[in-house]
Design a protein around this motif. Sequence first.
Motif, mmCIF file in Angstrom:
data_model
loop_
_atom_site.group_PDB
_atom_site.id
_atom_site.type_symbol
_atom_site.label_atom_id
_atom_site.label_comp_id
_atom_site.label_asym_id
_atom_site.label_seq_id
_atom_site.Cartn_x
_atom_site.Cartn_y
_atom_site.Cartn_z
ATOM 1 N N PHE B 171 4.312 10.627 -10.126
ATOM 2 C CA PHE B 171 4.835 11.719 -10.964
ATOM 3 C C PHE B 171 6.106 11.444 -11.516
ATOM 4 O O PHE B 171 6.849 11.717 -12.468
ATOM 5 N N ARG B 172 7.205 10.893 -10.553
ATOM 6 C CA ARG B 172 8.434 10.523 -10.589
ATOM 7 C C ARG B 172 8.681 9.477 -11.683
ATOM 8 O O ARG B 172 9.473 9.555 -12.708
ATOM 9 N N PHE B 173 7.828 8.347 -11.678
ATOM 10 C CA PHE B 173 7.853 7.347 -12.675
ATOM 11 C C PHE B 173 7.299 8.058 -14.035
ATOM 12 O O PHE B 173 8.137 7.838 -15.068
ATOM 13 N N PHE B 174 6.410 9.063 -14.105
ATOM 14 C CA PHE B 174 6.165 9.586 -15.283
ATOM 15 C C PHE B 174 7.224 10.546 -15.828
ATOM 16 O O PHE B 174 7.668 10.438 -17.069
ATOM 17 N N ARG B 175 7.835 11.053 -15.019
ATOM 18 C CA ARG B 175 9.179 11.936 -15.361
ATOM 19 C C ARG B 175 10.053 10.984 -16.012
ATOM 20 O O ARG B 175 10.538 11.286 -17.036
ATOM 21 N N LEU B 176 10.636 9.918 -15.359
ATOM 22 C CA LEU B 176 11.365 9.028 -15.742
ATOM 23 C C LEU B 176 10.845 8.463 -17.518
ATOM 24 O O LEU B 176 11.932 8.441 -18.195
ATOM 25 N N ALA B 177 10.013 7.785 -17.413
ATOM 26 C CA ALA B 177 9.254 7.366 -18.618
ATOM 27 C C ALA B 177 9.329 8.379 -19.633
ATOM 28 O O ALA B 177 9.708 8.372 -20.779
ATOM 29 N N GLY B 178 8.999 9.587 -19.332
ATOM 30 C CA GLY B 178 8.876 10.831 -20.357
ATOM 31 C C GLY B 178 10.318 10.983 -20.786
ATOM 32 O O GLY B 178 10.452 11.166 -22.084
ATOM 33 N N SER B 179 11.352 10.872 -19.992
ATOM 34 C CA SER B 179 12.716 11.094 -20.304
ATOM 35 C C SER B 179 13.231 10.057 -21.348
ATOM 36 O O SER B 179 13.797 10.335 -22.243
ATOM 37 N N VAL B 180 12.766 8.718 -21.096
ATOM 38 C CA VAL B 180 13.203 7.765 -21.856
ATOM 39 C C VAL B 180 12.635 7.816 -23.274
ATOM 40 O O VAL B 180 13.261 7.858 -24.299
#
Lengths: 170, 279
Positions: B171-180
């Motif tokens: 989920f954290r990785f998804f968040r960061l990727a989504g932000s980028v």
Amino acid sequence: MATGFNWFLVLSAVFLCNLVKSLLPSISSCLSKLFQKDAEQETGMRMEIQNMRMELSTVNMMDEFARYARLERKINKMTDQLKTLVKSRTAQQAKMKWIVNIAFYILQAALMISLILKYYADPVTVVPSKWISPLEKLVAFPSGVTGGVGITCWLVVCNKVVAIGLHAVS
Amino acid sequence: MELNEEIESSEQQEKRARSAAQRRAEIRRRKLMLNSEDRMKKIVGFSDTDASTGGVVEPRLYLDLDRNEPWSSTASQKRLLPHVSEVAVSNTDPSERVDSDDAAGEEEASRGVRQRPRGELSGEEHSPSPRRGLQKYLCRFDDAMKLRGQLANEKAAQEESSADVEELDSFRFFRLAGSVGLAVFVRIFVCQYLSIFAPFLTLELGYMGLHKYFPKVEKKTKTTMLTAALLLSGIPAEVINRSMDTYRKMSDVFSDLCVYFFTFIMCHEVLLLFGSETV
């Protein structure tokens, strides 16, 4: 006004600091090995203890009790000496680690302060102010330039991003 | 014949001695069994008073002093009083303290118990309060020692494993990727029309809803100096856990914001660079 690559300079400085921080344990262990005395003596003692233990295992306690006891006393004495040596080496390593960490944090603080003083009045980059509303004043602090990205905001952002990136890589 | 008689008499003596020894053992066993119940009650009673306000200790002590019971139960009372008086001196475990038998202390305590009149309440009202305070202090001291041990263990475990930081879960990785991704999209298409923070807020609201669809990672609650200090100051563990949870969520949002803003600025600079080069 901001020149072209200020943001890149700050980013590089932050990246370098974080990289060195992640390498601090290996740096301190290298330095402690460099300044370590009696390293060979320690390995020699370990070998000797191992040899004596092997010899002890071949000696029968019932048949050659005196020799067994003498050997055991030698082993115990050498083990105590080795423990003292290891203790002093560990203390030296901890001291070296502490010195390296303190030195790094001082250098890092000096670098950050110098960057803040250099870009106190100039933003690292400028964007149209309506893009970053309603936080334009906070983002521009302390430069005060409308639409500018101040050094403090950029330092915080870069620190966070570099930390996440290095953590993901490591 | 004489020899046989001698043997028989010696055997009888042995039997008598064994039966006397057995009787004494039986008496001792009975006393221990009776005492153990009283001891457990007092231990449980003391642990209950630590959690709640101290009003329970006083009547318990008063009742104990007033009881006119055989030696086995009064012995446990006597053990309680020297336990309270000796507790300032030693730093042993509570279970050990309760079980410790100090004969001299018992005698003094028994004299003290017998000499105190039953009707005298005022003295009893004053004396339990310093005892209560002492008990409280000792409980806090025990908690502090346990937390210290826990901290030391966690530090040792961290040094051994060298896995101090939290791992990037999906989920954290998804968040960061989504932000980028959002930052790039906003820079190219959206930023001319509205503030860049509006899409970011929408994204965070979306993450709050999507959180439940991702596998939950159980985060081990680490005992740090701060949590240990908060626990010792009397703040309940539940409140601390909730605060730490809230702090973690806020730090996740802050990380997303930093990544979003950084990507936005980088995109902007890259576009400016390419724009200036093409010009």
